[in-house]
Scaffold this active site. Structure first.
Site, mmCIF file in Angstrom:
data_model
loop_
_atom_site.group_PDB
_atom_site.id
_atom_site.type_symbol
_atom_site.label_atom_id
_atom_site.label_comp_id
_atom_site.label_asym_id
_atom_site.label_seq_id
_atom_site.Cartn_x
_atom_site.Cartn_y
_atom_site.Cartn_z
ATOM 1 N N GLN A 131 -4.568 -4.477 7.077
ATOM 2 C CA GLN A 131 -5.565 -5.420 6.579
ATOM 3 C C GLN A 131 -5.645 -6.676 7.429
ATOM 4 O O GLN A 131 -6.718 -7.224 7.650
ATOM 5 C CB GLN A 131 -5.237 -5.800 5.125
ATOM 6 C CG GLN A 131 -5.444 -4.681 4.123
ATOM 7 C CD GLN A 131 -6.885 -4.223 4.034
ATOM 8 O OE1 GLN A 131 -7.826 -5.017 4.146
ATOM 9 N NE2 GLN A 131 -7.072 -2.933 3.828
ATOM 10 N N ASP A 144 3.051 -3.917 8.377
ATOM 11 C CA ASP A 144 1.818 -3.164 8.152
ATOM 12 C C ASP A 144 0.655 -4.134 8.329
ATOM 13 O O ASP A 144 0.363 -4.949 7.452
ATOM 14 C CB ASP A 144 1.835 -2.568 6.741
ATOM 15 C CG ASP A 144 0.556 -1.806 6.402
ATOM 16 O OD1 ASP A 144 -0.367 -1.783 7.246
ATOM 17 O OD2 ASP A 144 0.477 -1.247 5.295
ATOM 18 N N LYS A 167 -10.387 0.088 10.453
ATOM 19 C CA LYS A 167 -10.526 -1.186 9.760
ATOM 20 C C LYS A 167 -10.831 -2.328 10.736
ATOM 21 O O LYS A 167 -11.109 -3.457 10.313
ATOM 22 C CB LYS A 167 -9.252 -1.503 8.967
ATOM 23 C CG LYS A 167 -8.984 -0.515 7.834
ATOM 24 C CD LYS A 167 -7.734 -0.903 7.066
ATOM 25 C CE LYS A 167 -7.295 0.181 6.099
ATOM 26 N NZ LYS A 167 -8.226 0.373 4.978
ATOM 27 N N CYS A 203 -4.744 2.301 -3.695
ATOM 28 C CA CYS A 203 -3.534 2.842 -3.059
ATOM 29 C C CYS A 203 -2.359 1.865 -3.163
ATOM 30 O O CYS A 203 -1.513 1.792 -2.264
ATOM 31 C CB CYS A 203 -3.788 3.203 -1.596
ATOM 32 S SG CYS A 203 -4.988 4.525 -1.387
ATOM 33 N N HIS A 251 0.859 -1.179 0.000
ATOM 34 C CA HIS A 251 0.000 0.000 0.000
ATOM 35 C C HIS A 251 0.898 1.231 0.000
ATOM 36 O O HIS A 251 2.018 1.207 0.518
ATOM 37 C CB HIS A 251 -0.862 -0.037 1.268
ATOM 38 C CG HIS A 251 -1.939 0.982 1.351
ATOM 39 N ND1 HIS A 251 -1.683 2.309 1.644
ATOM 40 C CD2 HIS A 251 -3.288 0.884 1.197
ATOM 41 C CE1 HIS A 251 -2.822 2.975 1.682
ATOM 42 N NE2 HIS A 251 -3.819 2.143 1.411
#
Length: 401
Positions: free
Chosen positions: A200, A197, A223, A359, A120
């Site tokens: 998600q 990261d 999220k 993104c 991303h």
């Protein structure tokens, strides 16, 4: 196929959207919020809002207690070693920028930062710009045909000049889990710091940062069924000691005069100014809610719904499924139809999906695409949502043939 959601009624927005004949399938972008979150934020504002860590009065004490309770809940959710390893930010993007500036002093010209081809923009651009500022080399790990980082290539590319590895846990485009254990082992073997990261991945199952062994892990509240404007940065104690302060003012100050100042260590040293107090309290309520649920039941529900979605997409002619999605989302293109046009026609029928490059523009460019449609699922979705999506998709494709 019937896949009901026992948690649907916990999210008032879902009922509102249903009355508006809307089906929400853009959960990888942001999730809807449970009633307990709305109640927690309303309670904070209705019973005396106050700043945290700096007031001697009762509203300030209540706000500080609720704020720090949320820090404890975030630490428990990640199985962090202690609450001091949890820094609140304004999102995953904010946390990654904090790391890129806070670790800047560790790099010398010629050092290497390793990322992957699926990142991303939030986990690409901070490192890209850091590399430009200090004449570093940005190394990009390639993917295999399934959309998973190629470990053979990683073993060749992660080496003695590698100072930092920054990779996503789960691709927001391809829906593939990445082999973090092997990648982190490669980074550790060369003494490199690691950044994961988790924007998600955080919402799909529980993730133990101590077992994972990463130096830093970031995610966004919105999220994870929490408020927007809030993020979490986890750091191992030794790794947090490497960070230099990058924003100044407010409670992060320890001592100051006109010519010099000293600053608090993590976590407060990296929470300059007034933090998003209501949002942090709301995140704590969402974590309470999620902690009360059967996580294995959620995983099974999402898996059944995802299987239903994938089988339906693969059965339709003219669709190209991107990669080999493993959880909760699927991205695809339709032959001779622009993704933005398809998203518009689906939205006109009350179906909310995402179109564009998500993104992750370099990844889409590598696939010779300008964009794709992404359908993403959450615990409150059910098989009727997927059926409505397929009905709208079929109607659109029939209309255009």
């Amino acid at each position: 196929m019937l896949v009901p959601s026992p948690w649907r009624a916990d999210f008032p927005a879902i009922a509102t959207l249903q009355r508006q004949d809307q089906t929400y399938l853009d959960n990888a972008a942001t999730t809807q919020k449970p009633q307990v979150l709305l109640d927690a934020i309303s309670h904070y504002y209705a019973n005396g809002a106050a700043n945290v860590h700096r007031a001697q009065h009762l509203p300030g004490a209540h706000a500080t207690q609720a704020f720090e309770d949320s820090r404890s809940k975030a630490a428990q959710w990640l199985n962090a070693g202690d609450t001091g390893q949890i820094v609140f930010t304004h999102g995953a993007t904010s946390a990654l920028n904090l790391l890129a500036y806070g670790l800047e002093h560790l790099f010398n010209a010629g050092d290497e930062i390793v990322i992957s081809a699926l990142e991303h923009h939030a986990n690409l651009l901070p490192w890209q710009q850091l590399a430009k500022r200090h004449a570093l080399k940005l190394v990009v790990l390639p993917l295999d045909d399934d959309g998973v980082i190629d470990l053979n290539a990683a073993a060749e590319l992660i080496g003695s000049r590698t100072r930092l590895l920054a990779v996503s846990q789960l691709s927001n485009v391809l829906g593939t889990w990445q082999p973090l254990e092997a990648l982190l082992a490669l980074a550790k073997a060369h003494g490199a710091l690691s950044v994961i990261d988790g924007a998600q991945g955080i919402v799909h199952g529980r993730h133990d940062v101590q077992a994972l062994g990463c130096d830093f892990y970031v995610f966004s509240s919105h999220k994870l069924y929490g408020p927007d404007g809030v993020g979490v940065l986890y750091g191992r104690n030794e790794a947090l000691h490497h960070l230099r302060h990058w924003q100044f003012g407010g409670e992060m100050v320890q001592q100051a005069d006109y010519h010099s100042a000293s600053f608090r260590p993590a976590p407060l040293g990296f929470e300059a100014g007034t933090p998003p107090i209501a949002g942090v309290i709301g995140l704590g309520a969402s974590l309470d809610y999620l902690s009360s649920l059967d996580q294995q039941a959620i995983i099974a529900h999402e898996a059944a719904l995802h299987d239903y979605l994938l089988r339906g997409l693969k059965a339709r002619n003219g669709l190209r499924l991107l990669g080999s999605p493993q959880v909760a989302l699927a991205s695809f293109t339709v032959e001779n139809l622009h993704n933005a046009d398809l998203a518009y026609l689906l939205a006109d029928q009350g179906i909310a999906v995402r179109a564009g490059h998500h993104c992750a523009m370099p990844l889409l460019k590598q696939m010779n695409l300008t964009g794709a449609i992404r359908v993403s699922l959450a615990l409150y979705n059910d098989s009727a949502d997927v059926e409505r999506f397929f009905d709208a998709l079929d109607h659109t494709l029939d209309m255009l043939r």
